[in-house]
Design a protein around this motif. Structure first.
Motif, short mmCIF file in Angstrom:
data_model
loop_
_atom_site.label_atom_id
_atom_site.label_comp_id
_atom_site.label_asym_id
_atom_site.label_seq_id
_atom_site.Cartn_x
_atom_site.Cartn_y
_atom_site.Cartn_z
N ASP A 158 0.85 -1.18 0.00
CA ASP A 158 0.00 0.00 0.00
C ASP A 158 0.89 1.24 0.00
O ASP A 158 1.91 1.27 0.68
CB ASP A 158 -0.88 -0.01 1.26
N GLY A 159 0.53 2.23 -0.78
CA GLY A 159 1.30 3.47 -0.78
C GLY A 159 1.94 3.75 -2.13
O GLY A 159 1.63 3.10 -3.12
N ARG A 160 2.86 4.73 -2.11
CA ARG A 160 3.49 5.18 -3.35
C ARG A 160 5.00 5.26 -3.21
O ARG A 160 5.51 5.69 -2.17
CB ARG A 160 2.97 6.56 -3.72
N GLN A 161 5.68 4.92 -4.28
CA GLN A 161 7.13 5.01 -4.31
C GLN A 161 7.60 6.46 -4.29
O GLN A 161 8.60 6.79 -3.67
CB GLN A 161 7.66 4.32 -5.56
N ASP A 162 6.87 7.34 -4.95
CA ASP A 162 7.29 8.72 -5.07
C ASP A 162 6.85 9.61 -3.90
O ASP A 162 7.03 10.82 -3.93
CB ASP A 162 6.78 9.31 -6.38
N ALA A 163 6.29 9.01 -2.85
CA ALA A 163 5.82 9.79 -1.70
C ALA A 163 6.85 9.85 -0.58
O ALA A 163 6.56 10.31 0.51
CB ALA A 163 4.51 9.21 -1.18
N GLY A 164 8.06 9.37 -0.85
CA GLY A 164 9.11 9.46 0.14
C GLY A 164 9.29 8.19 0.94
O GLY A 164 8.43 7.30 0.96
N SER A 165 10.43 8.09 1.56
CA SER A 165 10.78 6.93 2.37
C SER A 165 9.78 6.75 3.52
O SER A 165 9.23 7.72 4.03
CB SER A 165 12.19 7.11 2.92
N GLN A 166 9.55 5.55 3.90
CA GLN A 166 8.68 5.20 5.02
C GLN A 166 7.20 5.51 4.76
O GLN A 166 6.43 5.66 5.69
CB GLN A 166 9.13 5.92 6.30
N SER A 167 6.81 5.62 3.48
CA SER A 167 5.42 5.95 3.18
C SER A 167 4.59 4.74 2.75
O SER A 167 3.43 4.88 2.44
CB SER A 167 5.37 7.00 2.07
N SER A 169 3.37 0.48 3.20
CA SER A 169 3.15 -0.59 4.18
C SER A 169 2.79 -1.88 3.46
O SER A 169 2.32 -1.86 2.33
CB SER A 169 2.05 -0.21 5.17
N LEU A 170 3.04 -2.98 4.14
CA LEU A 170 2.62 -4.29 3.67
C LEU A 170 1.30 -4.59 4.38
O LEU A 170 1.21 -4.49 5.61
CB LEU A 170 3.67 -5.35 4.02
N LYS A 171 0.29 -4.91 3.60
CA LYS A 171 -1.04 -5.14 4.16
C LYS A 171 -1.53 -6.54 3.81
O LYS A 171 -1.24 -7.06 2.74
CB LYS A 171 -2.06 -4.15 3.61
N CYS A 172 -2.32 -7.07 4.70
CA CYS A 172 -3.13 -8.27 4.43
C CYS A 172 -4.57 -7.81 4.55
O CYS A 172 -5.00 -7.34 5.61
CB CYS A 172 -2.81 -9.36 5.44
N GLU A 183 -1.28 -4.97 9.18
CA GLU A 183 -0.48 -4.04 8.39
C GLU A 183 0.87 -3.84 9.07
O GLU A 183 0.95 -3.70 10.28
CB GLU A 183 -1.22 -2.70 8.28
N GLU A 184 1.92 -3.83 8.26
CA GLU A 184 3.28 -3.59 8.75
C GLU A 184 3.86 -2.42 7.96
O GLU A 184 3.99 -2.50 6.74
CB GLU A 184 4.14 -4.83 8.58
N SER A 185 4.18 -1.35 8.63
CA SER A 185 4.68 -0.15 7.95
C SER A 185 6.17 0.04 8.24
O SER A 185 6.79 -0.73 8.98
CB SER A 185 3.89 1.09 8.37
#
Length: 192
Positions: A158-167, A169-172, A183-185
């Motif tokens: 979940d999220g975006r590559q271009d939104a910066g580091s730590q943005s 998460s891995l979701k089930c 969810e693991e962020s």
């Protein structure tokens, strides 16, 4: 034309290669004969996405499902006849990159850029929207992975590559209940 060039993988169906090329004058999705490369059919008018087509079987009838720039479409893979069109995507600098995930007679789609997730249900005469949810999952381009074939439990980035580091998460998630199971962020964007 697209923000990042061409990035969709074609799908082979019997004697034809179905390609999400994007184009005007009913040239958005094209089927080519694998023997000689001739165009067998072309249909729809929309720009291309980076999502790859999938083949689904609905009541013993095959259907090519393609996410274009602003839609998800269902096409008869033999004739090229358009069976359904549902809006999916947004204008502006956005990307439809994840490949549709088939869950029985339902198809799950996700995209980032305030688009979120869409679940549609296919039937012999077309398809209908089951639900849209902007918050459940918004994957920029990584295709979710089902826990098992036909499972409504998906693992996804979940999220975006271009939104910066730590943005990211891995979701089930459970598509059938529209719930995040865990969810693991805390890591950069990736793929599964």
């Amino acid at each position: 034309e697209g923000y990042f060039g061409v990035g969709s993988t074609p799908v082979l169906y019997k004697d034809r290669l179905i390609v999400n090329v994007g184009g005007r004058d009913k040239a958005s999705v094209v089927a080519f004969d694998v023997a000689d490369g001739k165009t067998l059919w072309n249909t729809f008018t929309d720009a291309a996405s980076y999502s790859s087509p999938v083949i689904v079987t609905v009541d013993k009838t095959d259907l090519a499902v393609v996410v274009t720039r602003l839609h998800v479409v269902g096409i008869d893979p033999i004739s090229g006849e358009l069976k359904f069109t549902i809006l999916f995507g947004a204008r502006g600098p956005t990307v439809n990159g994840a490949t549709p995930v088939v869950i029985g007679n339902q198809i799950f789609l996700s995209a980032s850029y305030n688009i979120g997730s869409l679940l549609i249900e296919t039937n012999p005469s077309g398809a209908r929207e089951v639900w849209r949810n902007e918050n459940l999952l918004a994957t920029q381009y990584a295709t979710p992975v089902p826990m098992a074939e036909g499972s409504s439990i998906l693992f996804a980035i979940d999220g975006r590559q271009d939104a910066g580091s730590q943005s990211s998460s891995l979701k089930c998630i459970d598509v059938s209940s529209q719930k995040v199971l865990w969810e693991e962020s805390g890591f950069d964007y990736g793929s599964l």
